[in-house]
Design a protein around this motif. Sequence first.
Motif, PDB file in Angstrom:
ATOM      1  N   GLN A  64      49.140 -39.054 -42.436  1.00  0.00           N
ATOM      2  CA  GLN A  64      50.449 -39.484 -42.887  1.00  0.00           C
ATOM      3  C   GLN A  64      50.428 -39.709 -44.387  1.00  0.00           C
ATOM      4  N   SER A  65      51.518 -39.325 -45.054  1.00  0.00           N
ATOM      5  CA  SER A  65      51.615 -39.529 -46.499  1.00  0.00           C
ATOM      6  C   SER A  65      53.084 -39.619 -46.871  1.00  0.00           C
ATOM      7  N   LEU A  66      53.358 -39.931 -48.127  1.00  0.00           N
ATOM      8  CA  LEU A  66      54.732 -39.991 -48.603  1.00  0.00           C
ATOM      9  C   LEU A  66      55.437 -38.659 -48.406  1.00  0.00           C
ATOM     10  N   GLU A  67      54.699 -37.559 -48.617  1.00  0.00           N
ATOM     11  CA  GLU A  67      55.288 -36.223 -48.481  1.00  0.00           C
ATOM     12  C   GLU A  67      55.350 -35.772 -47.031  1.00  0.00           C
ATOM     13  N   ALA A  68      54.531 -36.348 -46.152  1.00  0.00           N
ATOM     14  CA  ALA A  68      54.463 -35.925 -44.751  1.00  0.00           C
ATOM     15  C   ALA A  68      54.433 -37.168 -43.858  1.00  0.00           C
ATOM     16  N   PRO A 101      54.367 -45.096 -45.858  1.00  0.00           N
ATOM     17  CA  PRO A 101      53.079 -44.396 -45.882  1.00  0.00           C
ATOM     18  C   PRO A 101      51.945 -45.351 -46.206  1.00  0.00           C
ATOM     19  N   TRP A 112      61.732 -45.622 -45.462  1.00  0.00           N
ATOM     20  CA  TRP A 112      61.998 -44.198 -45.642  1.00  0.00           C
ATOM     21  C   TRP A 112      63.488 -43.863 -45.719  1.00  0.00           C
TER      22      TRP A 112
END
Length: 209
Positions: free
Chosen positions: A22-26, A77, A89
């Motif tokens: 998990q990440s900010l982009e995903a 994230p 988010w």
Amino acid sequence: MSRVRVHNFAISLDGFGSGEPQSLEAPFGHAGERLHEWRFGTSSWKEGGSTGVDDLFERRHNDGFGAEIMGSNKFGPPGWQDDSDWKGWWGPNPPFHTPTYVLTHRPRSSIEMEGGTTFHFLDASPEEALAVAREAAGDLDVRIGGGATVVRDYLAAGLVDHAHFAVTPIVLGRGSRVWDGLEGLESSYDVEQVSAPSGVTHVTLTRKA
């Protein structure tokens, strides 16, 4: 007393509620948006969308809830606790419209958002957080919103009255899995399922009387 419910929680065929990392982009890791494509195809999300089983479940997403409990990884994230400006988010008007309790070992001050959502941050056990959420919900139900670890913890503690899982026709292989450690769960619930043309199987668990 209000009920404790899981609703519209999407999982893969192998039981994962999100991929990794998990990440900010995903937000959902390598799963991307594949777990939730069934929702995006309904008339609740777009004009001319489907009006069948998927849409019936989607339309009930906010029905009867007075509070939500979610895990730290649903709110943001990894590392969001170090960003004092992070507010989730969902932008200024999150879709919850209720008091929403974020479980984290690093609580912070509550954040009041537009549309009736206020995020509260708790370092608490499932039982302790539920007691707080129930008081806020009044006669309405409490939603266990995810992620998979939080849903699993509440099921394992015997605190969930009704759960709806949207089993999507994909295999993730890795990520955060709901069913680990829940052997024999079906003995405590009446289990029903219905399949939709999208390929999703909607599975509901209702606590036995």
